[in-house]
Scaffold this active site. Structure first.
Site, short mmCIF file in Angstrom:
data_model
loop_
_atom_site.label_atom_id
_atom_site.label_comp_id
_atom_site.label_asym_id
_atom_site.label_seq_id
_atom_site.Cartn_x
_atom_site.Cartn_y
_atom_site.Cartn_z
N GLU A 174 -1.59 9.84 -3.07
CA GLU A 174 -2.63 10.81 -3.44
C GLU A 174 -2.04 12.14 -3.91
OE1 GLU A 174 -6.26 10.26 -3.14
OE2 GLU A 174 -5.48 8.22 -3.22
N HIS A 250 -8.07 13.99 2.72
CA HIS A 250 -6.71 14.41 2.37
C HIS A 250 -6.24 15.45 3.37
CE1 HIS A 250 -7.70 13.33 -2.06
NE2 HIS A 250 -6.89 12.41 -1.58
N CYS A 368 -7.86 21.85 -4.08
CA CYS A 368 -7.96 20.63 -4.88
C CYS A 368 -7.71 20.90 -6.36
CB CYS A 368 -9.35 20.00 -4.73
SG CYS A 368 -9.65 19.21 -3.14
#
Length: 444
Positions: A174, A250, A368
């Protein structure tokens, strides 16, 4: 040679929409089928980028993906003209069409993992695009991501680009959303901190039960090898599986770090005290841990406010700034604790709030939206200068958004074949503004 941390934010694409594609991301699921505003989303992102550039920070831009992704739809059996492909997909597989229209590449924390030259054996900045295998709509990003990164960081004397890891769940990667680098000065050999959700090849270890663990231990090890990092300057830790099951998909939803500061929730990691001990030993010196207790902020508050999905930034004057979404100020408990942290002078000096509602509604906060790249002076000069934010670029991109973006997009709009035409025209113009060359499939 002196080095600086640059932030490369993702530019929100013209198809920004709320299709609820991300299982395990509470905000994404909650806002499914809501009407989005791509123009507003892009401008909110640009405003944040410009604000950081105006602070004297290095701020870059990463271009969005080509969406709708007609090429992937063709691979899935839809045939004919672009308009026919969109029409068939809308009728036969609307969820697949929605996935192929996602603007999720705006969250460049998932674009790649980056290791600065001070950490790597060959003295180059290394990039590995994330394969994002856990979500179909993101798994189709990495090839274009790689081309965009190579067009942005093109000089082979300074930059090393790897292919994404094998696109299987065993090596689910990720990117930088599960990666932080600690150091005392950016030009020093730092400690790279990798966080994973599960072991792919060993079922003895704990794993979440409700939501998927998207990133594997094996992926972390592979990137360490690719980037030629030394084991005494690497820490690999497991995220607490219980918080993954509460929507912490995350690590950057529950922790953020920069230089010698780690700001995290007390439930962030499995065996948290052991993680602290290893980090403290390897970073050395004055390593600061700012831990938020559950009694002050619950996991639910952390997820809904995105307190930890923040940017921890060193200002030119040496102060540490915490960049937060407006949702933190709107939560009384969170905002009160932020004031407590600032007043305690534990390592965070100031706070700045940004309105990022369009991104937040899809589950993406300030952290993000950015990919951190530490660059020394020569490397910064070698970056594609057309991708670095300044007054001229800010004005050009706002004009570009006004010319090409819709004010609203709904699920029904994704079936409009004109969206393909509009999006490609926008991206064609963007590649000229950012001097990227032919990075998109429709240009090749």
């Amino acid at each position: 040679m002196k080095a600086r941390e640059a932030n490369f934010d993702g530019l929100v694409g013209p198809t920004h929409n709320y299709s609820g594609l991300s299982f395990g991301n509470v905000a994404s699921e909650k806002n499914q089928a809501n009407q989005s505003n791509p123009k507003q989303a892009a401008k909110q992102g640009l405003a944040k980028m410009k604000a950081l550039a105006d602070m004297g920070l290095v701020q870059g831009i990463l271009a969005p993906q080509e969406r709708p992704d007609v090429h992937t739809l063709r691979r899935l059996g839809f045939m004919g003209s672009d308009a026919n492909v969109i029409e068939q997909a809308a009728k036969q597989a609307p969820k697949v069409l929605a996935a192929c229209c996602s603007a999720s590449s705006m969250w460049t924390a998932n674009a790649a993992t980056v290791s600065p030259s001070a950490d790597t054996a060959d003295g180059k900045v290394h990039f590995t695009p994330a394969n994002l295998t856990n979500k179909f709509h993101r798994s189709i990003e990495h090839e274009t991501t790689g081309r965009i990164l190579q067009a942005t960081f093109a000089d082979k004397n300074h930059f090393a680009h790897h292919s994404a890891l094998p696109a299987v769940e065993h090596f689910g990667d990720e990117g930088a959303a599960n990666h932080t680098r600690f150091c005392h000065q950016y030009d020093e050999h730092g400690v790279e901190f990798f966080v994973y959700g599960r072991h792919a090849f060993d079922s003895r270890y704990p794993a979440p039960k409700k939501y998927p663990a998207r990133h594997t231990f094996e992926a972390c090890e592979a990137v360490v090898r690719l980037h030629q990092l030394t084991s005494d300057k690497v820490v690999i830790a497991q995220q607490n599986p219980d918080v993954i099951d509460q929507g912490v998909f995350h690590n950057d939803v529950i922790a953020v770090g920069n230089k010698n500061v780690l700001f995290c929730h007390e439930q962030a990691f499995l065996n948290q005290q052991a993680v602290y001990k290893e980090l403290t030993a390897k970073v050395g010196g004055n390593f600061k841990i700012i831990e938020v207790p559950t009694s002050a902020i619950t996991i639910e508050d952390a997820v809904t406010s995105y307190l930890f999905n923040s940017q921890l930034i060193e200002m030119p004057n040496g102060e540490t700034l915490l960049i937060l979404p407006e949702e933190c100020r709107n939560n009384e408990r969170v905002w009160a604790h932020v004031q407590t942290i600032i007043n305690a002078k534990q390592g965070i000096d100031k706070v700045q709030i940004f309105d990022l509602k369009q991104s937040m509604a899809n589950g993406g906060g300030p952290a993000c939206l950015r990919l951190r790249v530490v660059l020394n002076e020569q490397e910064l000069q070698a970056v594609n200068q057309s991708t670095l934010m300044n007054d001229t670029l800010f004005n050009r991109l706002n004009t570009w958004v006004d010319s090409h973006y819709r004010d609203t997009v709904t699920d029904a709009d994704l079936a409009d074949p004109q969206l393909v035409v509009e999006s490609r025209a926008a991206l064609d113009a963007l590649t000229q503004i950012l001097d990227l060359g032919s990075v998109y499939a429709f240009q090749r």
